[in-house]
Motif scaffolding. Structure first.
Motif, PDB file in Angstrom:
ATOM      1  N   THR A   1       0.796  -1.391   0.184  1.00  0.00           N
ATOM      2  CA  THR A   1       0.099   0.052  -0.087  1.00  0.00           C
ATOM      3  C   THR A   1       0.880   1.271  -0.078  1.00  0.00           C
ATOM      4  N   ALA A   2       2.208   1.045   0.028  1.00  0.00           N
ATOM      5  CA  ALA A   2       2.983   2.305   0.340  1.00  0.00           C
ATOM      6  C   ALA A   2       2.629   3.447  -0.822  1.00  0.00           C
ATOM      7  N   GLU A   3       2.477   2.912  -2.153  1.00  0.00           N
ATOM      8  CA  GLU A   3       2.503   3.888  -3.113  1.00  0.00           C
ATOM      9  C   GLU A   3       1.059   3.675  -3.764  1.00  0.00           C
ATOM     10  N   ALA A   4       0.164   3.012  -3.114  1.00  0.00           N
ATOM     11  CA  ALA A   4      -1.145   2.524  -3.695  1.00  0.00           C
ATOM     12  C   ALA A   4      -2.040   3.528  -3.291  1.00  0.00           C
ATOM     13  N   GLU A   5      -3.226   3.932  -4.172  1.00  0.00           N
ATOM     14  CA  GLU A   5      -4.553   4.582  -3.609  1.00  0.00           C
ATOM     15  C   GLU A   5      -5.440   3.568  -2.695  1.00  0.00           C
ATOM     16  N   VAL A   6      -5.335   3.809  -1.742  1.00  0.00           N
ATOM     17  CA  VAL A   6      -6.195   2.971  -0.635  1.00  0.00           C
ATOM     18  C   VAL A   6      -7.479   3.440  -0.300  1.00  0.00           C
ATOM     19  N   LYS A   7      -8.486   2.513  -0.405  1.00  0.00           N
ATOM     20  CA  LYS A   7      -9.889   2.862  -0.242  1.00  0.00           C
ATOM     21  C   LYS A   7     -10.426   1.967   0.819  1.00  0.00           C
TER      22      LYS A   7
ATOM     23  N   ILE B   1      -9.646  -2.605   3.980  1.00  0.00           N
ATOM     24  CA  ILE B   1      -9.599  -1.755   2.663  1.00  0.00           C
ATOM     25  C   ILE B   1      -9.688  -2.740   1.483  1.00  0.00           C
ATOM     26  N   VAL B   2     -10.156  -1.986   0.222  1.00  0.00           N
ATOM     27  CA  VAL B   2     -10.458  -2.513  -1.018  1.00  0.00           C
ATOM     28  C   VAL B   2      -8.928  -3.168  -1.488  1.00  0.00           C
ATOM     29  N   LYS B   3      -9.110  -4.406  -1.792  1.00  0.00           N
ATOM     30  CA  LYS B   3      -7.757  -4.976  -2.029  1.00  0.00           C
ATOM     31  C   LYS B   3      -7.819  -5.542  -3.390  1.00  0.00           C
ATOM     32  N   ASP B   4      -8.599  -5.583  -4.323  1.00  0.00           N
ATOM     33  CA  ASP B   4      -8.658  -6.214  -5.519  1.00  0.00           C
ATOM     34  C   ASP B   4      -7.684  -5.525  -6.571  1.00  0.00           C
ATOM     35  N   ARG B   5      -7.409  -4.435  -6.231  1.00  0.00           N
ATOM     36  CA  ARG B   5      -6.554  -3.678  -7.262  1.00  0.00           C
ATOM     37  C   ARG B   5      -4.911  -3.725  -6.510  1.00  0.00           C
ATOM     38  N   LEU B   6      -4.695  -4.384  -5.594  1.00  0.00           N
ATOM     39  CA  LEU B   6      -3.625  -4.318  -4.803  1.00  0.00           C
ATOM     40  C   LEU B   6      -2.580  -5.406  -5.012  1.00  0.00           C
ATOM     41  N   THR B   7      -1.279  -5.337  -5.171  1.00  0.00           N
ATOM     42  CA  THR B   7      -0.299  -6.475  -5.172  1.00  0.00           C
ATOM     43  C   THR B   7       0.092  -6.761  -3.734  1.00  0.00           C
ATOM     44  N   PHE B   8       0.410  -8.198  -3.598  1.00  0.00           N
ATOM     45  CA  PHE B   8       0.537  -8.748  -2.263  1.00  0.00           C
ATOM     46  C   PHE B   8       2.222  -9.152  -2.297  1.00  0.00           C
TER      47      PHE B   8
END
Lengths: 256, 399
Positions: free
Chosen positions: A13-19, A27-34
């Motif tokens: 999430t460091a550089e992500a748009e977190v919702k 948080i909404v995780k479907d567009r995040l990398t793990f």
């Protein structure tokens, strides 16, 4: 030397748009990398370095969903000997205490001289799991570890304190160390090791494997984006003066 | 005389098979003649040794990125990420061995295990999260066009103009998108944009090895294109161009794709754009790898530049057309932290400046960004302009 390392799979999430999702508790995780939690990646590397130096074996444990097995497989590819997933789905919701209690229940039956964790998880930021496991096991621990050497059944550790201070400690083993990022340089996994890791077994444990009741001590009420405070300041003066003022502000805000 | 050192190599057929499965089949064709190593831009940089001709054999022996020693492995992974996908090696290879594809096979496996450079991880992260490598908000993707009166695409319009990520968000590159739109408007071309519905084409992320993220982006774009009835696409970037044209059909996305220089050349030939203002400068045109060598578009940008009054077009002798040297930004190179003395762009900038040119003309956002930054770091001031910007300036009196 028997080493146990706890690792966590976290959204990047460091550089992500977190919702925040509609439940208001996640948080909404479907567009995040793990990926493996940053500090845990250093803990894993430290475990492998200790094994390379003193022999023994490394067991990587993750309390997480099925996908956490990807993270455990990375640990195997980097040099862990055993991998163990504790089914998060059997225990949710989790707070720092409950997580530590579950991990403690598993670790107490394993052989260990050194237990390693990251000093903080980038998703919930609790920083509790390492110290609580150590307390439950009744062994000493050190947090924010930036150097770790083993000498005659004792660990020599350096801890990072506020204000740029370092603290050197001698700690009897067995002990738990919550390591700080930067303690080493995490390695890549080679294609050879990746192939080998693909065939290794990842053991899974669930609710039935934990004795007694495990309970959270806290309840997550709400996750939210803080209201934006609007504050603007226009700096005046020559370029040098402006630069100096700007540096001062950045320092005051603790950004430097 | 030193004694000969004998080395025992253990062949690992499992790694070979895994690489072949991920697309490295061309390794079988390689007979290690070495032409690839000598044409590779790293050979011209000179400070980094990249034995490209050994990659095929290393693949077949299962030795690629397989060292058990930590530091050696780090060097091997770094090597796999040195390829900037310029494809000069394929162009020169007697058998057309696709070296970038061999390396991409290794990258795909490494990416799945998080075993690749951190700077690139961050790019993959942003592309998955917000569909652009800059980490900018998708809602602001169309903001660059706010004062240009460009409609959202609908099927009554002939073309979709796909700005691409850098021209949509980067302050400098927005000017390129701007000039492009003004020229198309001037020539009476009917076109629209997708605004916040546009996603990255996925070219870079695929070449980095993050195939899953690439396919997500591809499927999303194809859905969006089909939903609004896109038939013809104009791209700013040769990278979007090649992806839409050659790779989207594999996912069911078949469109007629044009690079902006193709459209501009045609409009000039048809006299729909007639540059009248003199551009009294010596201009050197740099052939972007992806436009030139990979798609044989050499003439169109030159047609545009030659049409401009008093513009003196010069060439980098021996290193133009298919022998053009890469800017170093492809396949993730744009985000790599290579040392100052390990920069491909510097080699190319020196070649371009040796022509005595006062302006460097490019037809790719990557090249533009790479050259501008490199020129600045070299303490020089030669402007780098896109073909569209130069043409726009030469049409200045019309606006």
């Amino acid at each position: 030397m028997e080493i146990v390392v706890c690792i966590k799979r976290v959204p990047q999430t460091a550089e992500a748009e977190v919702k925040v999702d509609p439940s208001g508790r996640d948080i909404v995780k479907d567009r995040l990398t793990f990926d493996i939690n940053e500090a845990d990646s250093y803990a894993l590397e430290q475990a492998i370095l200790l094994k390379e130096k003193y022999g023994g074996s490394v067991t990587a444990i993750s309390l997480g969903p099925a996908e956490a097995e990807d993270t455990l497989r990375i640990a195997l590819a980097k040099g862990a000997d055993n991998a163990l997933r504790i089914k998060e789905e059997d225990f949710t919701p989790l707070d720092g205490y409950k997580t530590a209690l579950i991990l403690y229940n598993i670790i107490k039956d394993l052989k260990y001289n050194v237990i390693l964790t990251g000093c903080i998880a980038t998703d919930d930021g609790y920083s509790q799991v390492g110290p609580i496991i150590a307390e439950l096991l009744g062994i000493p621990h050190a947090t924010l570890v930036t150097e770790l050497e083993i000498k005659d059944e004792k660990a020599e550790v350096v801890r990072e304190l506020e204000g740029g201070l370092l603290e050197r400690l001698e700690i009897n083993l067995p002990a738990l160390f919550a390591v700080q990022t930067g303690i080493n340089e995490p390695r890549y996994a080679s294609l050879l090791a990746i192939r080998r890791a693909a065939k290794k077994e990842i053991k899974t444990l669930g609710g039935a494997d934990i004795q007694g009741e495990v309970k959270s001590l806290s309840v997550l009420e709400k996750l939210y984006v803080p209201p934006v405070e609007r504050r603007a300041e226009i700096l005046s003066g020559s370029m040098d003066e402006i630069s100096e003022k700007l540096v001062q502000i950045i320092k005051e805000k603790g950004l430097l | 005389m030193a004694a000969k050192k004998s080395v025992t190599i253990e062949i690992n057929s499992e790694i070979r098979d895994a690489l072949i499965e991920e697309g490295a089949r061309d390794a079988y064709k390689c007979y290690q003649c070495g032409k690839c190593s000598s044409i590779c831009p790293w050979f011209q940089v000179g400070t980094y040794e990249f034995p490209v001709h050994r990659l095929g054999e290393e693949t077949l022996l299962g030795l690629l990125a397989s060292s058990e020693e930590k530091d050696e492995l780090a060097r091997e992974v770094d090597k796999i990420y040195r390829c900037v996908g310029c494809e000069a090696c394929i162009d020169q290879c007697p058998l057309g061995v696709n070296i970038p594809k061999i390396l991409r096979a290794a990258r795909r496996i490494l990416v799945d295990f998080g075993s690749y450079p951190e700077t690139l991880k961050s790019v993959v992260q942003k592309l998955r999260n917000v569909a652009n490598p800059l980490g900018e908000s998708p809602e602001r993707r169309g903001d660059w066009s706010s004062e240009l009166n460009v409609p959202n695409y609908d099927s009554r319009l002939e073309y979709l103009y796909f700005s691409g990520c850098l021209p949509a968000y980067d302050v400098r590159l927005k000017k390129v998108a701007n000039a492009t739109v003004r020229l198309l408007q001037l020539a009476g071309v009917t076109f629209g944009i997708l605004g916040e519905k546009e996603n990255c084409c996925g070219e870079a992320v695929r070449r980095i090895g993050a195939e899953k993220v690439y396919q997500e982006l591809t499927k999303r774009n194809i859905e969006v294109f089909n939903a609004v009835g896109v038939k013809k696409i104009i791209t700013t970037s040769p990278h979007c161009y090649t992806t839409f044209k050659k790779e989207y059909p594999d996912f069911g996305g078949v469109f007629e794709v044009f690079h902006i220089t193709q459209i501009l050349a045609r409009l000039i030939v048809e006299k729909k754009i007639v540059p009248q203002k003199a551009f009294k400068k010596k201009v050197v045109y740099h052939d972007p790898c992806t436009l030139g060598r990979q798609n044989s578009i050499y003439e169109e940008p030159r047609i545009v530049l030659r049409s401009i009054p008093e513009l003196e077009l010069v060439e980098v002798e021996n290193f133009n057309h298919n022998l053009s040297v890469c800017c170093g930004a492809g396949s993730g190179g744009l985000w790599q932290d290579w040392q100052r003395d390990e920069r491909i762009a510097e080699v190319r900038v020196n070649q371009l400046l040796a022509t005595g040119a006062e302006v460097i003309a490019v037809a790719c956002p990557y090249c533009l960004q790479m050259f501008e930054e490199t020129i600045k770091s070299m303490g020089k001031t030669t402007p780098v302009l896109s073909v569209s910007e130069i043409l726009y300036e030469a049409c200045g009196e019309v606006f």
